[in-house]
Design a protein around this motif. Structure first.
Motif, short mmCIF file in Angstrom:
data_model
loop_
_atom_site.label_atom_id
_atom_site.label_comp_id
_atom_site.label_asym_id
_atom_site.label_seq_id
_atom_site.Cartn_x
_atom_site.Cartn_y
_atom_site.Cartn_z
N GLY A 67 0.80 -1.22 0.00
CA GLY A 67 0.00 0.00 0.00
C GLY A 67 0.83 1.27 0.00
O GLY A 67 0.39 2.31 -0.50
N ASP A 68 2.04 1.20 0.55
CA ASP A 68 2.91 2.38 0.59
C ASP A 68 3.30 2.88 -0.79
O ASP A 68 3.73 4.03 -0.94
N ASP A 69 3.17 2.04 -1.81
CA ASP A 69 3.43 2.48 -3.18
C ASP A 69 2.49 3.61 -3.58
O ASP A 69 2.77 4.36 -4.51
N PHE A 70 1.36 3.72 -2.86
CA PHE A 70 0.32 4.67 -3.23
C PHE A 70 0.15 5.78 -2.20
O PHE A 70 -0.91 6.40 -2.12
N TYR A 71 1.23 6.03 -1.44
CA TYR A 71 1.25 7.17 -0.54
C TYR A 71 1.02 8.43 -1.37
O TYR A 71 1.58 8.59 -2.46
N ALA A 72 0.20 9.34 -0.87
CA ALA A 72 -0.19 10.51 -1.64
C ALA A 72 0.89 11.59 -1.69
O ALA A 72 0.86 12.46 -2.56
N GLY A 73 1.86 11.52 -0.79
CA GLY A 73 2.92 12.52 -0.78
C GLY A 73 2.53 13.77 -0.01
O GLY A 73 1.40 13.92 0.46
N GLY A 74 3.47 14.69 0.13
CA GLY A 74 3.22 15.92 0.86
C GLY A 74 4.23 16.12 1.97
O GLY A 74 4.77 15.16 2.50
N THR A 75 4.47 17.36 2.34
CA THR A 75 5.43 17.67 3.39
C THR A 75 4.79 17.53 4.77
O THR A 75 3.56 17.53 4.90
N ILE A 76 5.63 17.44 5.79
CA ILE A 76 5.12 17.32 7.15
C ILE A 76 4.30 18.55 7.53
O ILE A 76 3.29 18.45 8.24
N LYS A 77 4.70 19.73 7.05
CA LYS A 77 3.96 20.96 7.35
C LYS A 77 2.57 20.92 6.72
O LYS A 77 1.59 21.38 7.32
N PRO A 115 5.44 3.32 -8.30
CA PRO A 115 5.29 3.53 -6.87
C PRO A 115 5.69 4.94 -6.46
O PRO A 115 6.38 5.65 -7.21
N PHE A 116 5.27 5.36 -5.29
CA PHE A 116 5.71 6.64 -4.76
C PHE A 116 7.23 6.63 -4.63
O PHE A 116 7.83 5.60 -4.29
N ASN A 117 7.87 7.74 -4.92
CA ASN A 117 9.33 7.83 -4.86
C ASN A 117 9.78 8.15 -3.43
O ASN A 117 9.88 9.30 -3.03
N TRP A 118 10.04 7.09 -2.65
CA TRP A 118 10.43 7.28 -1.26
C TRP A 118 11.85 7.84 -1.14
O TRP A 118 12.19 8.46 -0.13
N ASP A 119 12.69 7.61 -2.14
CA ASP A 119 14.05 8.15 -2.08
C ASP A 119 14.02 9.68 -2.15
O ASP A 119 14.72 10.37 -1.41
N ALA A 120 13.21 10.20 -3.06
CA ALA A 120 13.08 11.65 -3.21
C ALA A 120 12.04 12.23 -2.25
O ALA A 120 11.98 13.43 -2.03
N GLU A 121 11.20 11.32 -1.70
CA GLU A 121 10.11 11.69 -0.79
C GLU A 121 9.10 12.63 -1.45
O GLU A 121 8.46 13.44 -0.80
N GLN A 122 8.98 12.49 -2.77
CA GLN A 122 7.95 13.23 -3.50
C GLN A 122 7.79 12.63 -4.90
O GLN A 122 8.71 12.04 -5.44
N GLY A 123 6.59 12.76 -5.45
CA GLY A 123 6.34 12.28 -6.80
C GLY A 123 6.40 10.76 -6.92
O GLY A 123 6.52 10.04 -5.94
N LEU A 124 6.33 10.31 -8.16
CA LEU A 124 6.36 8.87 -8.43
C LEU A 124 7.72 8.46 -8.96
O LEU A 124 8.41 9.22 -9.63
N SER A 125 8.10 7.25 -8.65
CA SER A 125 9.37 6.71 -9.12
C SER A 125 9.33 6.44 -10.62
O SER A 125 8.25 6.21 -11.19
N GLU A 126 10.50 6.46 -11.25
CA GLU A 126 10.57 6.11 -12.66
C GLU A 126 10.41 4.61 -12.86
O GLU A 126 10.12 4.15 -13.97
N GLU A 127 10.60 3.86 -11.80
CA GLU A 127 10.45 2.40 -11.87
C GLU A 127 9.00 2.03 -12.17
O GLU A 127 8.07 2.61 -11.62
N THR A 128 8.82 1.08 -13.07
CA THR A 128 7.51 0.55 -13.36
C THR A 128 7.41 -0.85 -12.78
O THR A 128 8.22 -1.72 -13.10
#
Length: 233
Positions: A67-77, A115-128
């Protein structure tokens, strides 16, 4: 939902929980021609991913969706400004999950998603990620049994753990700074979700795991035999 489905089960060992869930899955698979969707829900750090892998190891045709692949993203603030209800409602992009993954797999079609790009902590990964259909689909992650997916879910499981153990695992896995920064913001979302949206009484099965499953900081996830790095659950 039948009285049997509403019954709550407390199981101490993760292996026992896996056996219990596999037994329920196999009963539902008898005579079934379409895939079955299992939702493994629960608070962060309860051992859902470890349990999902234990279940998958006992089945012949299974795929695990994180499910974490579909994290919506966003900053802590940004998240800190939202109410607990808004956080629980928006933290997972369930619409994309449903359209790109669950509906295709349940229709016996290949599913593809970024999936969500956890390395960048924003946007989607280039990986399919590409997943082939399987008889059993396990959706692993907090908010996986959310009402918007109820019409697709065949069996919902709430995974619980002692709160001290759960928080200790999170601290080991994510570090003290992350715990102090993020969890005060997200804890109230989980509090709201598991009390108001999906309380224990609404799950088909509740398992309480008392052991401390091993989780590495660089966890791996299996998609039909292909290993892919993930950061958290």
């Amino acid at each position: 939902m039948s009285s049997t489905q509403k019954s709550l089960e407390k199981i101490k060992l993760l292996e026992e929980a896996a056996v219990q869930i596999v037994d329920a899955i196999e009963k539902k698979l008898k005579g079934r021609k379409v895939p079955i969707l299992i939702a493994l829900d629960g608070r962060s750090g309860t051992g859902k991913t470890t349990l999902a892998k234990a279940i998958a190891s006992k089945l012949d045709s299974v795929t695990v969706i994180l499910g974490d692949d579909f994290y919506a993203g966003g900053t802590i603030k940004e998240w800190a400004k939202k109410t607990a209800e808004e956080k629980a409602d928006q933290v997972i992009d369930w619409k994309r999950m449903r359209k790109e993954v669950l509906e295709p797999l349940l229709a016996k079609r290949i599913a593809k998603w970024h999936p969500f790009n956890w390395d960048a902590e924003q946007g989607l990964s280039e990986e399919t990620i590409v997943v082939k259909p399987a008889s059993v689909i396990i959706l692993d992650g907090a908010y996986s049994a959310r009402p918007e997916l109820a019409d697709l879910i065949d069996f919902s499981v709430l995974v619980q753990a002692d709160d001290n153990i759960r928080r200790g695992r999170l601290k080991d896995r994510e570090g003290e700074p992350f715990m102090k920064t993020w969890h005060p913001v997200y804890d109230e979302a989980e509090d709201y979700y598991f009390s108001q949206v999906r309380p224990p009484s609404e799950f088909d099965l509740v398992v309480t795991v008392s052991i401390k499953p091993w989780i590495s900081k660089n966890r791996v996830k299996l998609y039909n035999g292909r290993v892919s790095k993930r950061i958290r659950t």
